[in-house]
Design an enzyme around this catalytic site. Sequence first.
Site, PDB file in Angstrom:
ATOM      1  N   VAL A  40     -36.006  28.731 -22.834  1.00 35.51           N
ATOM      2  CA  VAL A  40     -36.483  29.215 -24.127  1.00 35.51           C
ATOM      3  C   VAL A  40     -35.477  30.106 -24.842  1.00 35.51           C
ATOM      4  CG1 VAL A  40     -38.908  29.044 -23.466  1.00 35.51           C
ATOM      5  CG2 VAL A  40     -37.667  31.194 -23.081  1.00 35.51           C
ATOM      6  N   LYS A  59     -42.221  42.838 -25.617  1.00 34.28           N
ATOM      7  CA  LYS A  59     -43.593  42.431 -25.909  1.00 34.28           C
ATOM      8  C   LYS A  59     -44.110  43.057 -27.200  1.00 34.28           C
ATOM      9  CE  LYS A  59     -44.242  39.594 -22.526  1.00 34.28           C
ATOM     10  NZ  LYS A  59     -44.420  38.154 -22.791  1.00 34.28           N
ATOM     11  N   THR A  84     -53.479  38.243  -9.876  1.00 36.46           N
ATOM     12  CA  THR A  84     -52.600  37.090  -9.742  1.00 36.46           C
ATOM     13  C   THR A  84     -51.995  37.102  -8.336  1.00 36.46           C
ATOM     14  OG1 THR A  84     -50.633  38.305 -10.481  1.00 36.46           O
ATOM     15  CG2 THR A  84     -51.990  37.252 -12.196  1.00 36.46           C
ATOM     16  N   TYR A 106     -39.099  45.481 -21.057  1.00 35.11           N
ATOM     17  CA  TYR A 106     -40.248  44.583 -21.137  1.00 35.11           C
ATOM     18  C   TYR A 106     -41.201  45.023 -22.247  1.00 35.11           C
ATOM     19  CZ  TYR A 106     -44.267  41.813 -19.557  1.00 35.11           C
ATOM     20  OH  TYR A 106     -45.327  40.942 -19.490  1.00 35.11           O
ATOM     21  N   ALA A 107     -41.473  46.319 -22.320  1.00 38.86           N
ATOM     22  CA  ALA A 107     -42.374  46.836 -23.350  1.00 38.86           C
ATOM     23  C   ALA A 107     -41.809  46.579 -24.743  1.00 38.86           C
ATOM     24  CB  ALA A 107     -42.605  48.329 -23.136  1.00 38.86           C
ATOM     25  N   ASP A 126     -41.169  24.455 -18.419  1.00 38.81           N
ATOM     26  CA  ASP A 126     -40.722  25.526 -17.531  1.00 38.81           C
ATOM     27  C   ASP A 126     -39.218  25.383 -17.359  1.00 38.81           C
ATOM     28  OD1 ASP A 126     -40.225  27.212 -15.227  1.00 38.81           O
ATOM     29  OD2 ASP A 126     -42.348  27.071 -14.775  1.00 38.81           O
TER      30      ASP A 126
END
Length: 257
Positions: free
Chosen positions: A70, A168, A199, A164-165, A41
Site C-alpha cells: 500500500v 492514525k 485478538t 502510530y498515533a 495483503d
Amino acid sequence: MISLCGIVLVLRRVSVISLCGIVRSVCQRFARDGASVVVADISEDSANETLGILSHDLQGQEHAALCVDVSSRQSVEQLITLIQLQYFHPPCVCVSSAGITLDEFLLKLEEEAFDRVLRVNLKGSFLLTQAVSRALVASGSSKGVIINVGSIVGKVGNLGQANYAASKAGVEGLTKSAAKELGRFGIRCNTVLPGFIATPMTAKVPKRVLDKFEGMVPLGRLGEPADVADVCSFLASDESRYITGASIEVTGGLFMG
C-alpha cells in the site's frame, strides 16, 4: 445488506498482528452479507489464508486474494487494475486497515521508524482512497463506500506510539477531507476507530493486565473483532446512506470525552 453483486476490497498487512482478527472478521461478515470479497495483503500466503476461511455459496460470490504494497502507488494502481479485469468493475466498497506498528518512546524513536509507519498507515490510506475513488468516478458509478480503519489512539495518543498515533490521526483527517470532496460523486468516506479489541495479540497479554483494561471499559468487556466488523457492514450498507465524514468509535466507551 451489501448487494450480492458488490465487490468489497479489504486490505491488511501481515505484520499487524493486532488487526489480524479484526480484518478476518470483516471479510467473513461481508461474505455473509453476500459480497464478493477481495483480500489484499503484502503477503500472498496471508491473503490466501484469509481467503480460505471465507464461505463460497451459490449466490454468485467469487472471492479472491491479491498482493499489494500500500505504500507504493504502482502496486496500488496495479491492484485496482487486476480487480477491474477480474470483476469488470472497481470495488464498490474499500475497507483499508493496512498498517504497521514500530513502537518506541519518543526520546528514542528513530526518524526512519516514524517515516515508515506514516508511509504505510497514512500514505497507504491516501493512495488507496485516491485509486479506488478515481476508478469509481471513471466507471460512472453513482455510489461507493470507503472505510478507513483508524484507531482510538489517533485521538487520545498512547505511550510509545507517537508515530502510530500521528498516522492514525492523519487517517481520520484524510477521510473527513475525502468525504467533503467525493460526496458529489456519491462516494461516502468514514473512519472506524477500534479500541482495545481481543485478538491473537491480546491472548499473549497477562490476565491481570487484561482484567485492568476490562475494568476501564464502561461496558465491562474487551471488544471482539465482530464488533468492528458489524460497524463496517453498517457503513457499507444503504442503512448508512446519509452518513459520510464520520468517525465511529468502537471502544465500549473507553476514552469517552
